[in-house]
Design a protein around this motif. Structure first.
Motif, mmCIF file in Angstrom:
data_model
loop_
_atom_site.group_PDB
_atom_site.id
_atom_site.type_symbol
_atom_site.label_atom_id
_atom_site.label_comp_id
_atom_site.label_asym_id
_atom_site.label_seq_id
_atom_site.Cartn_x
_atom_site.Cartn_y
_atom_site.Cartn_z
ATOM 1 N N LYS A 47 -4.578 6.720 -2.218
ATOM 2 C CA LYS A 47 -4.181 5.434 -1.765
ATOM 3 C C LYS A 47 -4.346 4.293 -2.843
ATOM 4 C CE LYS A 47 -5.310 1.953 2.012
ATOM 5 N NZ LYS A 47 -6.493 1.805 3.255
ATOM 6 N N HIS A 48 -3.275 3.512 -3.106
ATOM 7 C CA HIS A 48 -3.016 2.498 -3.983
ATOM 8 C C HIS A 48 -2.518 1.233 -3.406
ATOM 9 C CE1 HIS A 48 -3.126 5.696 -6.916
ATOM 10 N NE2 HIS A 48 -2.441 6.333 -6.361
ATOM 11 N N ILE A 49 -3.163 0.257 -4.271
ATOM 12 C CA ILE A 49 -2.824 -1.080 -3.667
ATOM 13 C C ILE A 49 -2.031 -1.800 -4.937
ATOM 14 C CG2 ILE A 49 -3.808 -3.500 -2.740
ATOM 15 C CD1 ILE A 49 -4.704 -1.040 -1.082
ATOM 16 N N LEU A 50 -0.794 -2.127 -4.530
ATOM 17 C CA LEU A 50 -0.010 -2.796 -5.370
ATOM 18 C C LEU A 50 0.375 -4.380 -5.525
ATOM 19 C CD1 LEU A 50 2.929 -0.151 -5.433
ATOM 20 C CD2 LEU A 50 0.702 -0.014 -6.516
ATOM 21 N N ASP A 51 0.339 -5.070 -6.505
ATOM 22 C CA ASP A 51 0.301 -6.542 -6.288
ATOM 23 C C ASP A 51 1.914 -6.752 -6.406
ATOM 24 O OD1 ASP A 51 1.410 -6.226 -9.141
ATOM 25 O OD2 ASP A 51 -0.274 -7.202 -10.026
ATOM 26 N N ILE B 134 0.723 -1.193 0.116
ATOM 27 C CA ILE B 134 0.029 0.015 0.135
ATOM 28 C C ILE B 134 1.052 1.223 -0.030
ATOM 29 C CG2 ILE B 134 -1.675 1.247 1.149
ATOM 30 C CD1 ILE B 134 -2.718 -1.423 2.515
ATOM 31 N N VAL B 135 0.654 2.238 -1.096
ATOM 32 C CA VAL B 135 1.296 3.252 -0.967
ATOM 33 C C VAL B 135 0.337 4.560 -1.115
ATOM 34 C CG1 VAL B 135 3.363 2.443 -2.072
ATOM 35 C CG2 VAL B 135 1.568 3.324 -3.659
ATOM 36 N N TYR B 136 0.898 5.716 -0.768
ATOM 37 C CA TYR B 136 0.076 6.914 -0.340
ATOM 38 C C TYR B 136 0.683 7.863 -1.323
ATOM 39 C CZ TYR B 136 -1.946 4.306 3.311
ATOM 40 O OH TYR B 136 -2.501 3.220 4.156
ATOM 41 N N ASP C 239 8.820 2.774 -9.331
ATOM 42 C CA ASP C 239 9.783 2.927 -8.083
ATOM 43 C C ASP C 239 8.545 3.276 -6.885
ATOM 44 O OD1 ASP C 239 11.531 3.576 -6.151
ATOM 45 O OD2 ASP C 239 12.460 5.081 -6.971
ATOM 46 N N PRO C 240 7.980 2.353 -6.139
ATOM 47 C CA PRO C 240 7.111 2.528 -5.356
ATOM 48 C C PRO C 240 7.802 3.292 -4.269
ATOM 49 C CG PRO C 240 7.241 0.298 -5.738
ATOM 50 C CD PRO C 240 8.162 0.847 -6.656
ATOM 51 N N THR C 241 9.122 3.131 -4.006
ATOM 52 C CA THR C 241 9.874 3.841 -2.545
ATOM 53 C C THR C 241 9.616 5.383 -2.678
ATOM 54 O OG1 THR C 241 11.673 3.581 -3.887
ATOM 55 C CG2 THR C 241 11.139 1.899 -2.350
ATOM 56 N N LYS C 242 9.398 5.965 -3.946
ATOM 57 C CA LYS C 242 9.269 7.457 -3.970
ATOM 58 C C LYS C 242 8.027 7.855 -3.541
ATOM 59 C CE LYS C 242 7.520 8.235 -8.640
ATOM 60 N NZ LYS C 242 7.655 8.923 -10.086
#
Length: 143
Positions: free
Chosen positions: A38-42, A3-5, A20-23
């Protein structure tokens, strides 16, 4: 899943890969706003779900495109309408909600949470807004 925001103006859609989800942050409080995307990533960092979320009284309320869930009887609300009804019924001081068959809102202070029958959802404060649209795209920006 991850989960990323974010509150960025970058436009993304369900099925897009976040290279690059860490950004993005995994802690929404670091965004400095009480609303965000809010995004749910597989496992491959593809977006599988997107929400526009708000924090009221330390609780997160999230809407996504799709089922509006309106009916003549509030007891039959589902989807976004049920979330807005739960928000209204949570007894937060100063909250004001308006329910309609095509467009509903809840306001707490300067923040407004929107849900439209066509699937569009948004959170706004002043001249800035985060949206998830009926075509599965999401972004934040000035309006």
């Amino acid at each position: 899943s991850t989960i990323v925001y974010r509150c960025s103006e970058e436009n993304v859609k369900i099925g897009d890969t976040m290279n690059d989800p860490t950004k993005y942050t995994t802690t929404p409080s670091t965004l400095g706003k009480n609303y965000y995307l809010k995004h749910i990533l597989d496992k491959d960092n593809k977006i599988t779900e997107s929400y526009v979320c708000v924090i009221f009284n330390s609780k997160e309320y999230c809407l996504t495109n799709g089922e509006y869930g309106n009916s003549e009887n509030e007891a039959d609300y589902t989807g976004n309408m049920l979330i807005l009804k739960n928000l209204r019924d949570s007894k937060i001081e100063g909250i004001s909600c308006n329910f309609d068959t095509v467009y509903s809102t809840c306001d707490v202070g300067s923040v407004r949470l929107y849900a439209n029958a066509d699937g569009y959802v948004a959170a706004a404060d002043g001249g800035f807004m985060c949206t998830v649209s009926e075509d599965d795209s999401s972004n934040c920006g000035s309006w």
